[in-house]
Design an enzyme around this catalytic site. Structure first.
Site, PDB file in Angstrom:
ATOM      1  N   CYS A 131    -104.363 -35.991  -8.917  1.00 38.88           N
ATOM      2  CA  CYS A 131    -104.815 -37.234  -8.778  1.00 38.88           C
ATOM      3  C   CYS A 131    -104.709 -37.966  -8.038  1.00 38.88           C
ATOM      4  O   CYS A 131    -103.394 -37.519  -7.564  1.00 38.88           O
ATOM      5  CB  CYS A 131    -103.902 -37.493 -10.102  1.00 38.88           C
ATOM      6  SG  CYS A 131    -104.038 -40.176 -10.462  1.00 38.88           S
ATOM      7  N   CYS A 175    -111.310 -40.065  -7.082  1.00 36.05           N
ATOM      8  CA  CYS A 175    -110.103 -40.694  -8.440  1.00 36.05           C
ATOM      9  C   CYS A 175    -110.783 -39.810  -9.244  1.00 36.05           C
ATOM     10  O   CYS A 175    -111.551 -39.119  -9.539  1.00 36.05           O
ATOM     11  CB  CYS A 175    -110.948 -41.651  -9.302  1.00 36.05           C
ATOM     12  SG  CYS A 175    -109.916 -41.392 -10.779  1.00 36.05           S
TER      13      CYS A 175
END
Ligand code: DGL
Length: 261
Positions: free
Chosen positions: A190, A80
């Site tokens: 992302c 992440c």
């Protein structure tokens, strides 16, 4: 004969994200480390991280990492970008005995692919606010023009399983179209956005797309080998866990993993 087990080596590698995003890193991790046991934790109950403050994300991810280490994690992969920007340094200090590997948005490979390219960097609002991405873009400023684009709403769509169709295409078009003129490449900053690669390719045909999955997998392998805790034999495994209140969330995870094959 006494069997000596190496507790650290026998542990698992935890892979953490705010939801299904980090699943896009799992195939590269398993290919790089085929003997490892991976436990994937998708914190869907707290998604999206990218719309929270850095302190909130730090606290949430700290709680997950602490639980994972208690359960036997020998290494942590923050699959992440947002959690990496907000919490990696803090976690590395706090859990100094455990390798903590984060995501590095693929600005460097994108910058090196062409002669001074224009690179669109898509990331969550929190990743764009944090220093890490800006420092990287500044370091490479002589090699490319970077356009940092905070992308609202994409993570929520992917968490609903919307990875194709008119709705998500329209949302992505609205984000990308104003910046596409002269763009050579797009960096997916992302991990959720990797599930949208097909739609992005439709909107930006011919524009090269880069993500950080392979780089993170290579770095994970390097860190495990360096620490002497990489497994060298046996069949690795993948266990999926999540904090979603929706009992059907696991199905979404399996569907997305299947699409990545
Ligand atoms: N998948 C995450 C990332 O790579 C964050 C998504 C979120 O906003 O929760 O940044």
């Amino acid at each position: 004969m006494r069997t000596v087990t190496n507790k650290k080596k026998d542990g698992f590698a935890a892979v953490i994200d705010s939801g299904v995003g980090g699943l896009s890193v799992v195939p590269a991790l398993r290919a790089a480390l085929p003997h490892e046991d991976f436990v994937y934790y998708g914190d869907a109950g707290n998604a999206p991280y990218g719309e929270k403050s850095a302190d909130e994300v730090k606290k949430i991810v700290d709680g997950i990492v602490s639980e994972m280490i208690k359960d036997g994690a020998k290494a942590i992969v923050l699959a992440c970008n947002t959690a990496t920007s907000a919490a990696a340094s803090y976690l590395r200090e706090k859990y100094a005995d455990t390798p903590i590997i984060g995501m590095e948005p693929a600005l460097k490979p994108a910058a090196e692919a062409k002669e001074h390219p224009r690179v669109l960097v898509m990331a969550t609002p929190l990743t764009i606010r944090e220093d890490k991405l800006h420092a990287l873009a500044e370091r490479l400023a002589g090699e490319a023009d970077f356009v940092l684009i905070p992308c609202h709403g994409l993570v929520e769509s992917v968490e609903r399983g919307e990875v194709g169709g008119d709705g998500i295409k329209k949302l992505l078009y609205g984000i990308l179209a104003p910046n596409l003129d002269g763009a050579d490449s797009i960096v997916l900053g992302c991990t959720h956005y990797a599930h949208l690669r097909g739609v992005i390719e439709e909107i930006a045909p011919g524009v090269a797309i880069f993500d950080g999955a392979d780089g993170t997998a290579r770095e994970t392998k390097r860190r495990l080998v360096e620490a002497g805790i990489a497994k060298r034999c046996g069949k690795g495994s993948l266990t999926l866990k999540n904090s979603s209140p929706d009992p059907e969330y696991a199905d979404l995870c399996y569907r997305l993993l299947e699409r990545l094959k």
